[in-house]
Design a protein around this motif. Structure first.
Motif, PDB file in Angstrom:
ATOM      1  N   UNK A  20       0.829  -1.213   0.000  1.00 50.54           N
ATOM      2  CA  UNK A  20       0.000   0.000   0.000  1.00 50.54           C
ATOM      3  C   UNK A  20       0.858   1.255   0.000  1.00 50.54           C
ATOM      4  N   UNK A  21       1.985   1.223   0.700  1.00 48.67           N
ATOM      5  CA  UNK A  21       2.856   2.392   0.719  1.00 48.67           C
ATOM      6  C   UNK A  21       3.559   2.628  -0.608  1.00 48.67           C
ATOM      7  N   UNK A  22       3.787   1.575  -1.395  1.00 51.31           N
ATOM      8  CA  UNK A  22       4.455   1.726  -2.690  1.00 51.31           C
ATOM      9  C   UNK A  22       3.498   2.060  -3.828  1.00 51.31           C
ATOM     10  N   UNK A  23       2.223   2.220  -3.513  1.00 49.44           N
ATOM     11  CA  UNK A  23       1.278   2.564  -4.576  1.00 49.44           C
ATOM     12  C   UNK A  23       1.604   3.939  -5.141  1.00 49.44           C
ATOM     13  N   UNK A  24       1.713   4.069  -6.455  1.00 49.07           N
ATOM     14  CA  UNK A  24       2.117   5.361  -7.043  1.00 49.07           C
ATOM     15  C   UNK A  24       1.026   6.408  -6.928  1.00 49.07           C
ATOM     16  N   UNK A  25       1.417   7.628  -7.222  1.00 53.75           N
ATOM     17  CA  UNK A  25       0.484   8.747  -7.207  1.00 53.75           C
ATOM     18  C   UNK A  25      -0.508   8.616  -8.365  1.00 53.75           C
ATOM     19  N   UNK A  26      -1.783   8.948  -8.163  1.00 55.17           N
ATOM     20  CA  UNK A  26      -2.748   8.880  -9.274  1.00 55.17           C
ATOM     21  C   UNK A  26      -2.345   9.794 -10.427  1.00 55.17           C
ATOM     22  N   UNK A  27      -2.817   9.430 -11.615  1.00 59.89           N
ATOM     23  CA  UNK A  27      -2.471  10.176 -12.816  1.00 59.89           C
ATOM     24  C   UNK A  27      -3.608  11.045 -13.340  1.00 59.89           C
ATOM     25  N   UNK A  28      -4.782  10.961 -12.776  1.00 60.56           N
ATOM     26  CA  UNK A  28      -5.877  11.825 -13.207  1.00 60.56           C
ATOM     27  C   UNK A  28      -6.459  12.543 -12.004  1.00 60.56           C
ATOM     28  N   UNK A  29      -7.245  13.562 -12.286  1.00 60.23           N
ATOM     29  CA  UNK A  29      -7.768  14.430 -11.236  1.00 60.23           C
ATOM     30  C   UNK A  29      -8.824  13.719 -10.394  1.00 60.23           C
ATOM     31  N   UNK A  30      -9.654  12.899 -11.021  1.00 57.88           N
ATOM     32  CA  UNK A  30     -10.768  12.281 -10.294  1.00 57.88           C
ATOM     33  C   UNK A  30     -10.289  11.342  -9.195  1.00 57.88           C
ATOM     34  N   UNK A  31      -9.134  10.694  -9.385  1.00 58.29           N
ATOM     35  CA  UNK A  31      -8.654   9.745  -8.381  1.00 58.29           C
ATOM     36  C   UNK A  31      -8.109  10.422  -7.134  1.00 58.29           C
ATOM     37  N   UNK A  32      -7.858  11.729  -7.199  1.00 61.16           N
ATOM     38  CA  UNK A  32      -7.344  12.429  -6.020  1.00 61.16           C
ATOM     39  C   UNK A  32      -8.450  12.759  -5.024  1.00 61.16           C
ATOM     40  N   UNK A  33      -9.694  12.706  -5.451  1.00 60.58           N
ATOM     41  CA  UNK A  33     -10.788  13.070  -4.538  1.00 60.58           C
ATOM     42  C   UNK A  33     -10.915  12.012  -3.447  1.00 60.58           C
ATOM     43  N   UNK A  34     -10.883  12.450  -2.198  1.00 59.80           N
ATOM     44  CA  UNK A  34     -10.980  11.594  -1.007  1.00 59.80           C
ATOM     45  C   UNK A  34      -9.874  10.536  -0.967  1.00 59.80           C
ATOM     46  N   UNK A  35      -8.725  10.838  -1.544  1.00 60.07           N
ATOM     47  CA  UNK A  35      -7.593   9.914  -1.487  1.00 60.07           C
ATOM     48  C   UNK A  35      -6.985   9.955  -0.086  1.00 60.07           C
ATOM     49  N   UNK A  36      -6.648   8.816   0.508  1.00 58.63           N
ATOM     50  CA  UNK A  36      -6.136   8.844   1.888  1.00 58.63           C
ATOM     51  C   UNK A  36      -4.703   9.333   2.012  1.00 58.63           C
ATOM     52  N   UNK A  37      -3.969   9.452   0.909  1.00 64.67           N
ATOM     53  CA  UNK A  37      -2.561   9.847   0.978  1.00 64.67           C
ATOM     54  C   UNK A  37      -2.332  11.210   0.349  1.00 64.67           C
TER      55      UNK A  37
END
Length: 809
Positions: free
Chosen positions: A515-532
């Motif tokens: 879970x810690x190695x999961x990369x940063x999202x690449x689109x705007x919609x995935x950042x909404x309510x993201x825990x990191x």
């Protein structure tokens, strides 16, 4: 088009001319053409095109316009026309030759609509007069609304809040059902009879690879285990036949009629109890989900630590996603007579067969089939045909998702890790990221991956298989809802062993690392309510970012300032997001804003809906918001000489326990105010919060606050009140019991008196026993009424002992 080509050739270079002496077409073909072609009167004949003459001032037409019109006329599908001149004038290009006959061309009706415009009579030089019609061409285009509505995709139906809550409850219930189903199938995989049926598929060589020797190195033991698993996968894939459809994604229906017309597919899995599971272990056929479960039983029979893993397919609680396909009610089929086809053909005896007369089973004579004049003189030998074997029906292809729903996890004892094995679909080993289906898959969706051990203990291992757990998968899980994580932990505790082993701790660290190695999202919609990660555009009204430096950037569309460039937006850590509140909100949490602190954020005041304040809404100042670092613990005024500090409403604010004043105590009981009045001590009602109904809140009072020296006296008086209330409740209970016994005894006495009466038409010994005085004489008539000395019409008589059917007080 034949007419067009003929017309073009006829006007052209003079090839193929026919003299008038010899007919161009023979008489035989002329008669055939006369029958096939319509008469001249039936053919639509276009009117002659004549040149229209206008006024003198409009007779001068520009050369450019004339050339454009001529070019337009010549380009119309290469159909050439010649105008019929008025007054028999000679053609200026023809050198005074007489006018030619009319030349016509015929075409289909769909082409006539394109060339019916009369361009020859249009006057391009004449301008419209002022005030009159302009003469411009007006086109009115209409669309077929029925076709447009059919092609338009249906809009997504809006889901109300009540329906969202219903969907969430159904989602939770479906999860519990699927977990129970998986637990039951996991128990079937431990059945000894199933192990006995499957263990014969493994030979000694494979068993030695599955259980490597302990003296090998760590890497060698793992390689031996993987080699043995590869052999078992090949054997199992060749032995097991997929004949049924397994579990698939559950979808919502847009219409209730779709659910009524829905029926289970004929090829659905039909294993319902353990006996069916044992039979499938012997036949080695079924759905691919059943194949994965039997493969788990096969590996457990070899002595391996194997988990049964399932990607649960519950109904989603989100409004998006695919919906159930529209189901159509099958139309009733009308019975139609079908000819009976025999698989065997009757042999033909050609020696005794008379030509010219077909047998009863032949539809025509053999001479007709041969088609030769001398076929009757031919001697046909006896012939017999073989029985035709009907072709085998093609097996129905089962269309399923290219990603599995069930697979297994095998423990690598050398590395103390679990790795997946998919024997049915992808046939991969130790490749967890290849088992996740895409989001567009209608048959499979990965949101909950649960692994069951042979002991019945379950574990959530979704993070191991999901590529974007925090960005996408988490939004489809119940933890994404309010208090959903607490509910999910409580559910999984039901299937846990209650303690953590060393292997569980190793797996926890492994999943946390993934879970810690999961990369940063690449689109705007995935950042909404993201825990990191967090974006400034997704912040709520009461949130701010306190970080001085961003953690990264993400492309957010094109940059209008630089052509071809992209607008980059700063990305921050979720831990740098702070919650800000107003001073009143912090006060209700037991904190006070420090002196001299400047607000971190000022938000405009919310517009009211009241009519009397609509005009003043824009003039109200904004609300200042502060962070928790700008506040301190609230210290209320202390209690002095037994006097409780009160607000303007005569009570005291106790939103949190820290707001109780120094020297006072909070008594949170209903009888506290009555006890304080009985003791004649100073007190204040405790305001613990507000109950809001819309925008209006009602104060909630719970207990009182008194001086700490009166605490024991208050508790003693409250205990006395409770004892007195309990004695009163016991007295009422005893009175109710006595009333019930009284009613029961009165009923018994009434029944006893009614039983003494003689009922008309009933005779016997029982009647004589019951009637007492009249029962002693058998000769007494049953119809004679004998009054009873103690009678009262079924009720107690009104005498000294009676009470009209009731006991006297």
């Amino acid at each position: 088009m034949a007419g067009k080509k003929g017309a073009t050739r006829g006007k052209g270079k003079g090839k193929g001319k026919v003299t008038t002496n010899q007919p161009a077409v023979p008489d035989v073909y002329q008669e055939m053409l006369a029958e096939a072609l319509p008469t001249q009167s039936d053919i639509y004949e276009r009117p002659l095109k004549r040149q229209r003459t206008g006024p003198k001032e409009a007779s001068k037409i520009s050369t450019t316009s004339t050339k454009a019109v001529d070019q337009l006329i010549e380009d119309e599908d290469e159909v050439h026309f010649e105008d019929v001149l008025e007054g028999g004038r000679a053609d200026p290009e023809g050198g005074g030759e007489p006018s030619k006959l009319q030349q016509t061309a015929y075409r289909d009706s769909d082409e006539e609509s394109e060339e019916d415009n009369d361009w020859g009579g249009f006057d391009f030089g004449k301008l419209p007069e002022d005030g009159g019609p302009s003469g411009d061409l007006e086109l009115t285009l209409t669309t077929n609304l029925s076709q447009t509505s059919r092609k338009t995709a249906p809009r997504r139906r809006i889901v109300s809040k009540a329906e969202k809550d219903t969907r969430l409850e159904i989602h939770r219930l479906h999860l519990l059902c699927l977990l129970s189903y998986l637990d039951r199938r996991n128990g079937w995989c431990n059945d000894p009879e199933v192990h006995h049926s499957l263990k014969s598929l493994l030979d000694k060589k494979i068993l030695s690879d599955l259980k490597p020797k302990a003296d090998l190195s760590q890497f060698g033991r793992t390689e031996f285990l993987k080699r043995g698993l590869e052999k078992t996968v090949r054997i199992w894939r060749s032995k097991f036949n997929i004949t049924r459809r397994g579990m698939r994604r559950a979808l919502w229906a847009d219409d209730e009629e779709d659910l009524q017309n829905y029926s289970m597919p004929d090829d659905a899995e039909n294993v319902y109890d353990k006996s069916d599971f044992r039979a499938a272990a012997k036949k080695l056929k079924g759905s691919r989900d059943l194949g994965a479960q039997l493969y788990c039983a096969l590996l457990r029979s070899a002595g391996l630590d194997v988990r049964l893993v399932c990607s649960l397919q519950p109904l989603s609680f989100n409004a998006g996603g695919p919906s159930m396909l529209k189901s159509t009610r099958p139309a009733p089929k009308s019975p139609s007579p079908e000819p009976e086809i025999s698989d065997e053909e009757t042999p033909v005896d050609a020696a005794n067969f008379k030509f010219g007369q077909p047998p009863s089973h032949l539809p025509y004579a053999p001479t007709r089939r041969l088609g030769h004049p001398n076929a009757a003189a031919y001697h046909m030998p006896e012939m017999s045909t073989r029985v035709r074997i009907p072709p085998r029906p093609k097996p129905k292809v089962i269309q399923e998702s290219p990603f599995p729903v069930f697979w297994v996890e095998v423990l690598d004892e050398a590395h103390q890790k679990w790795f997946p094995v998919d024997p049915m679909v992808t046939e991969t080993i130790a490749k967890p990221r290849s088992l996740e289906p895409p989001m567009a898959d209608r048959e499979n969706n990965m949101s909950y991956v649960i692994a069951f051990e042979d002991t019945g203990d379950a574990r959530d291992v979704t993070i191991r298989y999901a590529k974007a757990y925090n960005s996408k998968t988490r939004k489809n899980r119940v933890e994404f809802t309010h208090k959903g994580d607490r509910w999910w932990r409580k559910v999984m505790q039901t299937y846990s062993r209650g303690y953590k082993t060393d292997l569980d701790q190793i797996e926890d660290n492994e999943l946390a690392g993934i879970e810690g190695r999961e990369p940063m999202p690449k689109n705007i919609a995935d950042f909404k309510d993201h825990p990191v990660y967090a974006l400034e555009r997704h912040l709520k009204r009461n949130e701010i970012i306190v970080a001085t430096r961003e953690s990264g950037k993400v492309a957010a569309g094109r940059d209008p300032r630089s052509p071809g460039g992209k607008h980059l937006e700063n990305v921050y850590r979720r831990r740098d997001v702070r919650v800000v509140r107003s001073a009143d909100a912090w006060y209700r949490l037991g904190r006070d804003v420090k002196m001299g602190e400047q607000p971190m954020k000022t938000v405009p005041a919310k517009r009211r809906t009241d009519d009397d304040v609509m005009d003043e809404a824009d003039e109200r100042p904004g609300t200042n918001l502060y962070t928790e670092d700008q506040t301190e613990l609230y210290e209320p005024p202390p209690v002095v000489r037994g006097r409780i500090p009160k607000n303007s409403f005569g009570n005291i604010d106790i939103y949190v326990p820290s707001m109780v004043p120094k020297g006072g105590v909070h008594i949170p009981y209903e009888e506290a105010s009555r006890a304080a009045r009985l003791l004649s001590i100073d007190y204040a009602d405790a305001l613990t919060g507000f109950e809001f109904r819309g925008r209006h809140g009602t104060a909630v009072l719970k207990g009182v606050v008194v001086a700490s020296e009166y605490r024991e006296a208050m508790l003693a008086v409250i205990e006395g009140f409770r004892d007195e209330r309990e004695r009163e409740r016991e007295r009422l209970r005893a009175a109710a019991t006595l009333r019930m016994w009284k009613k029961f005894l009165i009923g018994l006495r009434i029944k006893e008196r009614v039983d003494r009466y003689d009922v008309e038409g009933e005779e016997g010994e029982d009647t004589g026993v019951k009637n007492g005085a009249i029962g002693d004489s058998e000769s007494d008539d049953s119809d004679v009424y004998v009054p009873d000395d103690e009678g009262g019409g079924g009720f107690f008589p009104d005498d000294d002992e009676g009470g009209g059917g009731f006991f006297p007080e």
